[in-house]
Design a protein around this motif. Structure first.
Motif, PDB file in Angstrom:
ATOM      1  N   LEU A 142     -20.232 -13.926  25.373  1.00 30.74           N
ATOM      2  CA  LEU A 142     -19.710 -12.844  24.554  1.00 30.74           C
ATOM      3  C   LEU A 142     -19.224 -11.679  25.413  1.00 30.74           C
ATOM      4  O   LEU A 142     -18.151 -11.119  25.175  1.00 30.74           O
ATOM      5  CB  LEU A 142     -20.792 -12.365  23.577  1.00 30.74           C
ATOM      6  CG  LEU A 142     -20.387 -11.213  22.643  1.00 30.74           C
ATOM      7  CD1 LEU A 142     -19.186 -11.604  21.799  1.00 30.74           C
ATOM      8  CD2 LEU A 142     -21.565 -10.820  21.756  1.00 30.74           C
ATOM      9  N   GLU A 143     -19.992 -11.315  26.440  1.00 29.02           N
ATOM     10  CA  GLU A 143     -19.574 -10.220  27.306  1.00 29.02           C
ATOM     11  C   GLU A 143     -18.297 -10.575  28.075  1.00 29.02           C
ATOM     12  O   GLU A 143     -17.434  -9.722  28.302  1.00 29.02           O
ATOM     13  CB  GLU A 143     -20.699  -9.865  28.273  1.00 29.02           C
ATOM     14  CG  GLU A 143     -21.902  -9.222  27.602  1.00 29.02           C
ATOM     15  CD  GLU A 143     -23.076  -9.047  28.549  1.00 29.02           C
ATOM     16  OE1 GLU A 143     -22.856  -9.215  29.775  1.00 29.02           O
ATOM     17  OE2 GLU A 143     -24.185  -8.748  28.083  1.00 29.02           O
ATOM     18  N   THR A 144     -18.191 -11.828  28.480  1.00 33.20           N
ATOM     19  CA  THR A 144     -16.965 -12.257  29.156  1.00 33.20           C
ATOM     20  C   THR A 144     -15.768 -12.161  28.234  1.00 33.20           C
ATOM     21  O   THR A 144     -14.688 -11.700  28.624  1.00 33.20           O
ATOM     22  CB  THR A 144     -17.120 -13.693  29.677  1.00 33.20           C
ATOM     23  OG1 THR A 144     -18.235 -13.756  30.570  1.00 33.20           O
ATOM     24  CG2 THR A 144     -15.869 -14.144  30.409  1.00 33.20           C
ATOM     25  N   LEU A 145     -15.960 -12.584  26.992  1.00 31.24           N
ATOM     26  CA  LEU A 145     -14.868 -12.477  26.017  1.00 31.24           C
ATOM     27  C   LEU A 145     -14.503 -11.026  25.769  1.00 31.24           C
ATOM     28  O   LEU A 145     -13.316 -10.682  25.651  1.00 31.24           O
ATOM     29  CB  LEU A 145     -15.278 -13.156  24.704  1.00 31.24           C
ATOM     30  CG  LEU A 145     -15.330 -14.693  24.729  1.00 31.24           C
ATOM     31  CD1 LEU A 145     -15.914 -15.209  23.417  1.00 31.24           C
ATOM     32  CD2 LEU A 145     -13.936 -15.266  24.950  1.00 31.24           C
ATOM     33  N   ILE A 146     -15.498 -10.148  25.686  1.00 30.83           N
ATOM     34  CA  ILE A 146     -15.213  -8.728  25.459  1.00 30.83           C
ATOM     35  C   ILE A 146     -14.394  -8.158  26.616  1.00 30.83           C
ATOM     36  O   ILE A 146     -13.376  -7.475  26.416  1.00 30.83           O
ATOM     37  CB  ILE A 146     -16.532  -7.936  25.292  1.00 30.83           C
ATOM     38  CG1 ILE A 146     -17.208  -8.325  23.978  1.00 30.83           C
ATOM     39  CG2 ILE A 146     -16.264  -6.431  25.326  1.00 30.83           C
ATOM     40  CD1 ILE A 146     -18.588  -7.705  23.812  1.00 30.83           C
ATOM     41  N   GLY A 147     -14.810  -8.448  27.850  1.00 34.25           N
ATOM     42  CA  GLY A 147     -14.065  -7.944  28.996  1.00 34.25           C
ATOM     43  C   GLY A 147     -12.648  -8.484  29.055  1.00 34.25           C
ATOM     44  O   GLY A 147     -11.704  -7.747  29.352  1.00 34.25           O
ATOM     45  N   ALA A 148     -12.486  -9.791  28.767  1.00 29.69           N
ATOM     46  CA  ALA A 148     -11.151 -10.384  28.806  1.00 29.69           C
ATOM     47  C   ALA A 148     -10.261  -9.824  27.706  1.00 29.69           C
ATOM     48  O   ALA A 148      -9.092  -9.500  27.937  1.00 29.69           O
ATOM     49  CB  ALA A 148     -11.259 -11.904  28.677  1.00 29.69           C
ATOM     50  N   VAL A 149     -10.819  -9.687  26.488  1.00 26.33           N
ATOM     51  CA  VAL A 149     -10.023  -9.169  25.364  1.00 26.33           C
ATOM     52  C   VAL A 149      -9.640  -7.719  25.603  1.00 26.33           C
ATOM     53  O   VAL A 149      -8.486  -7.323  25.370  1.00 26.33           O
ATOM     54  CB  VAL A 149     -10.806  -9.330  24.047  1.00 26.33           C
ATOM     55  CG1 VAL A 149     -10.103  -8.579  22.928  1.00 26.33           C
ATOM     56  CG2 VAL A 149     -10.940 -10.805  23.694  1.00 26.33           C
ATOM     57  N   VAL A 150     -10.582  -6.895  26.080  1.00 27.97           N
ATOM     58  CA  VAL A 150     -10.267  -5.488  26.338  1.00 27.97           C
ATOM     59  C   VAL A 150      -9.222  -5.369  27.438  1.00 27.97           C
ATOM     60  O   VAL A 150      -8.266  -4.587  27.330  1.00 27.97           O
ATOM     61  CB  VAL A 150     -11.545  -4.715  26.712  1.00 27.97           C
ATOM     62  CG1 VAL A 150     -11.194  -3.309  27.215  1.00 27.97           C
ATOM     63  CG2 VAL A 150     -12.467  -4.607  25.511  1.00 27.97           C
ATOM     64  N   GLY A 151      -9.370  -6.138  28.517  1.00 28.67           N
ATOM     65  CA  GLY A 151      -8.391  -6.082  29.590  1.00 28.67           C
ATOM     66  C   GLY A 151      -7.008  -6.511  29.140  1.00 28.67           C
ATOM     67  O   GLY A 151      -6.002  -5.871  29.476  1.00 28.67           O
ATOM     68  N   LEU A 152      -6.955  -7.584  28.354  1.00 30.09           N
ATOM     69  CA  LEU A 152      -5.658  -8.051  27.867  1.00 30.09           C
ATOM     70  C   LEU A 152      -5.066  -7.071  26.869  1.00 30.09           C
ATOM     71  O   LEU A 152      -3.870  -6.755  26.918  1.00 30.09           O
ATOM     72  CB  LEU A 152      -5.818  -9.432  27.226  1.00 30.09           C
ATOM     73  CG  LEU A 152      -4.543 -10.081  26.678  1.00 30.09           C
ATOM     74  CD1 LEU A 152      -3.522 -10.253  27.780  1.00 30.09           C
ATOM     75  CD2 LEU A 152      -4.866 -11.421  26.038  1.00 30.09           C
ATOM     76  N   ALA A 153      -5.895  -6.566  25.934  1.00 29.68           N
ATOM     77  CA  ALA A 153      -5.393  -5.608  24.951  1.00 29.68           C
ATOM     78  C   ALA A 153      -4.912  -4.327  25.622  1.00 29.68           C
ATOM     79  O   ALA A 153      -3.914  -3.725  25.196  1.00 29.68           O
ATOM     80  CB  ALA A 153      -6.490  -5.295  23.931  1.00 29.68           C
ATOM     81  N   PHE A 154      -5.590  -3.914  26.680  1.00 27.64           N
ATOM     82  CA  PHE A 154      -5.184  -2.705  27.391  1.00 27.64           C
ATOM     83  C   PHE A 154      -3.784  -2.869  27.977  1.00 27.64           C
ATOM     84  O   PHE A 154      -2.945  -1.970  27.892  1.00 27.64           O
ATOM     85  CB  PHE A 154      -6.196  -2.398  28.492  1.00 27.64           C
ATOM     86  CG  PHE A 154      -5.981  -1.069  29.157  1.00 27.64           C
ATOM     87  CD1 PHE A 154      -6.544   0.076  28.630  1.00 27.64           C
ATOM     88  CD2 PHE A 154      -5.214  -0.966  30.305  1.00 27.64           C
ATOM     89  CE1 PHE A 154      -6.342   1.309  29.235  1.00 27.64           C
ATOM     90  CE2 PHE A 154      -5.013   0.257  30.913  1.00 27.64           C
ATOM     91  CZ  PHE A 154      -5.579   1.394  30.376  1.00 27.64           C
ATOM     92  N   ASN A 155      -3.519  -4.027  28.562  1.00 25.79           N
ATOM     93  CA  ASN A 155      -2.190  -4.248  29.131  1.00 25.79           C
ATOM     94  C   ASN A 155      -1.135  -4.484  28.074  1.00 25.79           C
ATOM     95  O   ASN A 155       0.047  -4.263  28.322  1.00 25.79           O
ATOM     96  CB  ASN A 155      -2.237  -5.438  30.097  1.00 25.79           C
ATOM     97  CG  ASN A 155      -2.434  -4.997  31.525  1.00 25.79           C
ATOM     98  OD1 ASN A 155      -2.750  -3.838  31.790  1.00 25.79           O
ATOM     99  ND2 ASN A 155      -2.246  -5.911  32.461  1.00 25.79           N
ATOM    100  N   LEU A 156      -1.530  -4.969  26.891  1.00 30.07           N
ATOM    101  CA  LEU A 156      -0.549  -5.150  25.817  1.00 30.07           C
ATOM    102  C   LEU A 156      -0.204  -3.829  25.151  1.00 30.07           C
ATOM    103  O   LEU A 156       0.966  -3.567  24.826  1.00 30.07           O
ATOM    104  CB  LEU A 156      -1.094  -6.136  24.781  1.00 30.07           C
ATOM    105  CG  LEU A 156      -1.184  -7.601  25.231  1.00 30.07           C
ATOM    106  CD1 LEU A 156      -1.823  -8.448  24.135  1.00 30.07           C
ATOM    107  CD2 LEU A 156       0.192  -8.154  25.583  1.00 30.07           C
ATOM    108  N   LEU A 157      -1.207  -2.981  24.935  1.00 33.22           N
ATOM    109  CA  LEU A 157      -0.959  -1.687  24.287  1.00 33.22           C
ATOM    110  C   LEU A 157      -0.289  -0.709  25.242  1.00 33.22           C
ATOM    111  O   LEU A 157       0.570   0.079  24.834  1.00 33.22           O
ATOM    112  CB  LEU A 157      -2.281  -1.103  23.777  1.00 33.22           C
ATOM    113  CG  LEU A 157      -2.958  -1.886  22.646  1.00 33.22           C
ATOM    114  CD1 LEU A 157      -4.296  -1.256  22.297  1.00 33.22           C
ATOM    115  CD2 LEU A 157      -2.059  -1.949  21.426  1.00 33.22           C
TER     116      LEU A 157
END
Length: 400
Positions: A142-157
């Motif tokens: 879950l923590e890995t998914l959170i880090g990956a999603v936040v990192g990807l969302a940050f670069n998309l936004l």
């Protein structure tokens, strides 16, 4: 960020455009946000896996961030599954730990996790060594998914910059360095040239040849920034224009290195007090080298200039330089022919010089470039069409 760059001093603007600066700021913000998100979700008392994942997956382009996120999550999930399987059979001991590491590294080579092969073994070891296996495994995934999603969302936004201008500057700098080398060679033609001085020019040409790797790295970063970027509508064309332009310059740089080698061999045949060429030949050959150098710079400006930003003017400048170079080239050919007929000594080196300059002019020819670019566009179209076929997708799915 754009307003800050516009009003900042030149040195500060250059630093703000540095990919390292962008990556540092983005990675810091993404890691902090991912930690805050993991704390809010109560994944564990110290959810450091989330910011660690964000640090690893945030890249300077959206495409590289996406691919890194997928590989990172894949490696953690595979490692957790391996740990669960071993814990149900062997438990934790020195031999089971070694077997887990060996198995994880072997499987990691087949699940396409790239540079995160070791992460498979790390995840398996960390999960295998805890008492509450199921909870720890779920928390790590879950923590890995959170880090990956936040990192990807940050670069998309907050989309990273398009690094085309940076790659273009690298290509133009390479062309200017080649021009500077040619002008230096032209200066030594009418005067006595010791072998050591000619060898120094050859060493400079070899260093220029090695600099292509740095330009290629900048261009690969620019190509990645064009992929999956919503602000770019003609990413394929821009990528191919830059790539084919760098390929042409690479060929020219290699030929210039060979030219410097031919002049070094010619200096070895001459005496220490004897000039490489008589005044009339040196003047004509130096003028030709100057036009070739100017044509290299004009070519680099052409391939790095947007269509809306004076590409036609850059093409006209290149055409003018090539026309002047061809006119001077014919005069050089006649002078070298007359010299060889009078003094056949080292005739092969004189012929090699002319052939090498002809090769550079042929590579810079506008028709040659247009034909090359159309071939690459056709090849890219066929490749994109093939990637949509079912057999190709099956091969990618099976790792073929």
């Amino acid at each position: 960020m754009a307003d800050v760059r516009a009003t900042a001093p030149p040195n500060l603007r250059r630093h703000l455009r540095d990919p390292v600066v962008h990556l540092t700021v983005r990675a810091t913000l993404a890691a902090t946000l991912s930690y805050a998100a993991a704390v809010a979700l109560h994944t564990s008392p110290a959810p450091l896996t989330a910011p660690l994942t964000a640090l690893l997956v945030v890249q300077v382009t959206v495409y590289s961030t996406l691919t890194t996120s997928v590989r990172r999550v894949n490696s953690v999930v595979v490692g957790v599954l391996i740990a669960i399987a071993f814990s149900a059979v062997t438990g934790l001991s020195w031999w089971s730990l070694g077997l887990v590491i060996l198995t994880s590294l072997i499987i990691g080579q087949f699940v396409r996790v790239g540079e995160f092969v070791n992460e498979v073994a790390i995840s398996a070891m960390l999960v295998l060594g805890v008492s509450q296996l199921a909870a720890q495994a779920w928390d790590r995934v879950l923590e890995t998914l959170i880090g990956a999603v936040v990192g990807l969302a940050f670069n998309l936004l907050f989309a990273p910059p398009v690094w085309v201008d940076t790659a273009g500057e690298s290509i133009e700098d390479l062309a200017r360095r080649a021009r500077h080398l040619l002008l230096g060679i032209a200066e030594q033609l009418p005067r006595p040239t010791p072998v050591a001085r000619a060898a120094a020019r050859l060493h400079e040409a070899r260093a220029l040849d090695q600099a292509i790797a740095e330009v290629d790295a900048a261009l690969r970063q620019a190509e990645d920034s064009l992929r999956l970027n919503p602000r770019i509508s003609e990413g394929v064309l821009s990528r191919l224009v830059l790539r084919t332009g760098l390929d042409t310059l690479e060929i020219c740089v290699v030929v210039i290195r060979v030219l410097a080698r031919s002049l070094t061999d010619l200096a070895k045949r001459r005496g220490e007090d004897e000039e490489l060429f008589p005044p009339d030949e040196a003047l004509a050959l130096g003028e030709l080298l100057g036009h070739v150098g100017d044509a290299l710079v004009s070519f680099s400006v052409l391939v790095t200039t947007q269509v809306s930003r004076n590409a036609e003017a850059a093409e006209l400048r290149l055409a003018g330089e090539l026309a002047a170079a061809h006119a001077v080239r014919d005069n050089v050919a006649n002078l070298l022919l007359a010299r060889v007929q009078r003094h056949p000594h080292a005739w092969q080196l004189h012929g090699a010089l002319l052939a090498e300059l002809d090769r550079v002019l042929d590579e810079l020819d506008l028709e040659h470039r247009s034909r090359r670019l159309m071939e690459e566009l056709d090849r890219e179209t066929v490749a994109r069409r093939d990637r949509l076929t079912v057999p190709h997708r099956l091969r990618r799915l099976l790792g073929g």
